[in-house]
Design an enzyme around this catalytic site. Structure first.
Site, short mmCIF file in Angstrom:
data_model
loop_
_atom_site.label_atom_id
_atom_site.label_comp_id
_atom_site.label_asym_id
_atom_site.label_seq_id
_atom_site.Cartn_x
_atom_site.Cartn_y
_atom_site.Cartn_z
N LYS A 32 -47.82 77.33 36.42
CA LYS A 32 -46.70 77.62 34.82
C LYS A 32 -45.54 78.48 35.44
CE LYS A 32 -50.63 78.50 32.41
NZ LYS A 32 -52.31 78.11 33.30
N GLU A 85 -47.31 80.15 22.69
CA GLU A 85 -48.83 80.75 22.19
C GLU A 85 -49.41 80.84 23.72
OE1 GLU A 85 -47.41 77.67 22.84
OE2 GLU A 85 -49.35 76.93 24.78
N SER A 134 -52.86 74.60 41.77
CA SER A 134 -52.39 74.67 40.87
C SER A 134 -52.23 76.32 40.54
CB SER A 134 -52.78 73.94 39.62
OG SER A 134 -54.44 74.50 39.10
C1 LIG Z 1 -53.01 76.80 32.31
C2 LIG Z 1 -53.57 76.12 34.06
C3 LIG Z 1 -54.05 74.88 34.17
C4 LIG Z 1 -54.26 73.86 33.19
O1 LIG Z 1 -53.12 73.84 32.79
P1 LIG Z 1 -52.33 72.09 33.29
O2 LIG Z 1 -51.50 72.08 31.95
O3 LIG Z 1 -53.24 71.28 32.60
O4 LIG Z 1 -52.30 72.39 34.47
C5 LIG Z 1 -54.57 74.68 35.77
N1 LIG Z 1 -54.64 75.46 36.52
C6 LIG Z 1 -53.65 76.76 36.49
C7 LIG Z 1 -54.45 77.92 37.67
C8 LIG Z 1 -53.69 77.09 35.66
O5 LIG Z 1 -53.10 78.50 35.33
#
Ligand SMILES: *Cc1c(COP(=O)(O)O)cnc(C)c1O
Length: 412
Positions: free
Chosen positions: A88, A110, A379
Site C-alpha cells: 500500500k 476511505e 503483499s
Molecule cells: C489491502 C491489502 C490487500 C488487498 O488489496 P489489493 O488492492 O487487492 O492489493 C492485499 N494484501 C495486503 C497485505 C493488504 O494490506
C-alpha cells in the site's frame, strides 16, 4: 497495459461521476498524464521509495518450501518489507508526490480494515498534508489498533454512521467531502478500482513491484518464471506484479480471491470465481460486483479484511475475461494451513491476504518440475493480523492475555 480513452478496459471501467466532480477529475487526469510523461517524476518516486520504504524489496528464494513440496522453485516477492508493512505504501507515496505537484494541501481517504488509512496518514505526515480518514463506525470499533495509529500520525478519523457503517458507506462519505472541498483536497483511493484514472494510476504506481521482480527473477533464476501468483482484493498488488509479465504470454498469471467459507456458501468475496458476481456500475465504475438481482451490494466475508470487498479492478475483470489472468479462490481454512507451513518452513509470516496467493502456489508447485519457477507476491506481513490469527488458531494463552489486559484496564 491496454489504455482506453476514457479509462475503459474492454467493457470494464469508465468514470461514472457526478457533474460537480467533472472539473476535478479532469485536473487529476491532466496532472497524472503529465507526471506519467515525465521521466523525472518516476525517478523521484523510485528515489523516495528507496529512501523511505526499503525498495527494491528482495525476491527471496524459498528453498525449504521448494524442497518440501518437491516441484517448482518458489520465489517470494517481499512487499511485506515496505514501510508500514505492505504494498500500500507504493500507491500512497506515489499519489503524495502527485498531490504535491498539483499544489493541494489536504488528502482524504476511505478505509475498511484501516491499513490504507494508516498508509495514507503516514504519507500525509511525511508530506505535511492535512488528512481526514473516513471509516465506517463498525470498522472503527473493530480496528482500534489502526485507528490509534492514524490518530497518532496526525489524521482525523471520522466514523461514518450511515447505512451498514462499513467500507461502502465510508466511500460515499469520502466522495461527499471531495465534492465540498475539491479545490484544496485530493482523494487518495486505496486500490486499482473506482472511476478513471484511479485503476490505471494506482496500477502505474504499483508497477514498480513487477519491474523489480522481472529483473530479479532473471538474475536469480536465469529466465522468466512459469507462473506468478497474487491475492486479489481490489487488485492493486496483483496489478503491480502482473504488469512485469503481461507481455510475456508464456508466464501464467494467477489471481487468488477470498473463498471465505467456500464460494458456494454466500460467505466469501470471490468476484471472478463462481457465479455470485455479475456486471454492474457502482462507486463510479463498471466491474464484476457481488450484488443481488436488484443491484444491492451483498455482504462479503473473508478471514483477510483486505480482500473483503464487493468489486474488483476493471483492469483485472478485463484480463480475466480475455483469459490472460486465471482466477482461483482460497478458503479461510486453507489460508491458515498455508500460513502455518510458511512460518514453520521459512520463518516468514505472510499477511492473511497474501496467504491466499500462497495457498494456490502450494497446491500447484509439486506438479511442476524442478527447473520451473514461480513467484508469489507477498503483499504484506502478517504480524498486523495477530488478533485474527490468534483467535482463528484458538490460542489459549492469547485469550488469557486479552482477558487479563482487559481486567487491568477496567481496574483503573
Ligand atoms: C489491502 C491489502 C490487500 C488487498 O488489496 P489489493 O488492492 O487487492 O492489493 C492485499 N494484501 C495486503 C497485505 C493488504 O494490506
Amino acid at each position: 497495459m491496454t489504455k482506453g480513452q476514457r479509462g475503459y478496459f474492454g467493457q470494464w471501467g469508465g468514470a461514472f461521476i457526478p457533474e460537480v466532480l467533472q472539473q476535478t477529475f479532469s485536473e487529476l487526469n491532466t496532472a497524472y498524464r503529465a507526471a506519467r510523461a515525465d521521466k523525472q517524476f518516476w525517478q523521484e518516486y523510485v528515489d523516495l521509495m528507496g529512501n523511505y520504504s526499503c525498495r527494491p524489496t528482495p525476491l527471496t528464494f524459498a528453498e525449504n518450501l521448494s524442497n518440501h513440496l518437491g516441484g517448482a522453485r518458489i520465489y517470494i516477492k517481499r512487499e511485506d518489507l515496505n514501510h508500514t508493512g505492505a504494498h500500500k505504501a507504493n500507491n500512497v507515496m506515489g499519489q503524495g508526490l502527485l498531490v504535491r505537484r498539483m499544489g493541494k494541501k489536504r488528502v482524504i481517504a476511505e478505509t475498511g480494515a484501516g491499513q490504507h488509512g494508516v498508509a495514507t496518514a503516514t504519507m500525509a505526515a511525511r508530506f505535511g498534508f492535512d488528512c481526514t480518514i473516513y471509516m465506517g463506525e463498525v470498522d472503527v470499533a473493530r480496528q482500534r489498533p489502526n485507528v490509534f495509529w492514524m490518530e497518532k500520525l496526525g489524521a482525523t478519523v471520522v466514523p461514518v454512521k450511515d447505512g451498514s457503517r462499513t467500507l461502502k458507506d465510508a466511500i460515499n462519505e469520502a466522495f461527499r467531502d471531495w465534492v465540498t472541498n475539491m479545490d484544496s483536497t485530493h482523494y487518495v483511493l486505496g486500490t486499482a478500482c473506482g472511476p478513471h484514472p484511479f485503476p490505471e494510476m494506482v496500477s502505474w504506481f504499483q508497477s514498480i513491484v513487477g519491474i523489480e521482480a522481472k529483473k530479479q527473477i532473471q538474475e536469480q533464476h536465469g529466465k522468466l518464471p512459469d507462473r506468478v501468483y497474487a491475492c486479489v482484493g481490489g487488485g492493486s498488488n496483483a496489478m503491480g506484479i502482473f504488469q512485469g509479465f503481461l507481455e510475456q504470454k508464456e508466464v501464467e498469471l494467477i489471481g487468488v480471491e477470498a473463498g471465505g467459507r467456500g464460494v458456494d456458501t454466500g460467505k466469501h468475496a470471490a468476484r471472478m470465481v463462481g457465479d455470485t458476481a455479475s456486471p454492474g456500475v457502482a462507486q463510479g465504475y463498471k466491474t464484476m460486483f457481488l450484488q443481488d438481482d436488484d443491484g444491492q451490494m451483498l455482504d462479503t466475508h473473508s478471514i483477510a479484511a483486505g480482500l473483503d470487498y464487493v468489486g474488483v479492478s476493471p483492469i483485472l475483470a478485463d484480463l480475466g475475461e480475455k483469459g490472460r489472468v486465471r482466477f482461483e479462490a482460497a478458503t479461510d481454512t486453507e489460508v491458515l494451513d498455508a500460513l502455518t507451513m510458511t512460518m514453520r518452513l521459512e520463518g516468514i509470516i505472510p499477511a492473511l491476504e497474501s496467504a491466499h496467493a500462497f495457498v494456490q502456489a502450494i497446491k500447484e508447485a509439486s506438479s511442476m518440475s524442478r527447473d520451473q519457477a514461480l513467484i508469489i507476491n507477498m503483499s504484506g506481513r502478517g504480524d498486523k493480523d495477530i488478533f485474527t490469527i490468534a483467535h482463528a488458531f484458538n490460542d489459549p494463552s492469547w485469550k488469557e492475555f486479552i482477558i487479563s489486559r482487559a481486567a487491568e484496564y477496567s481496574a483503573k
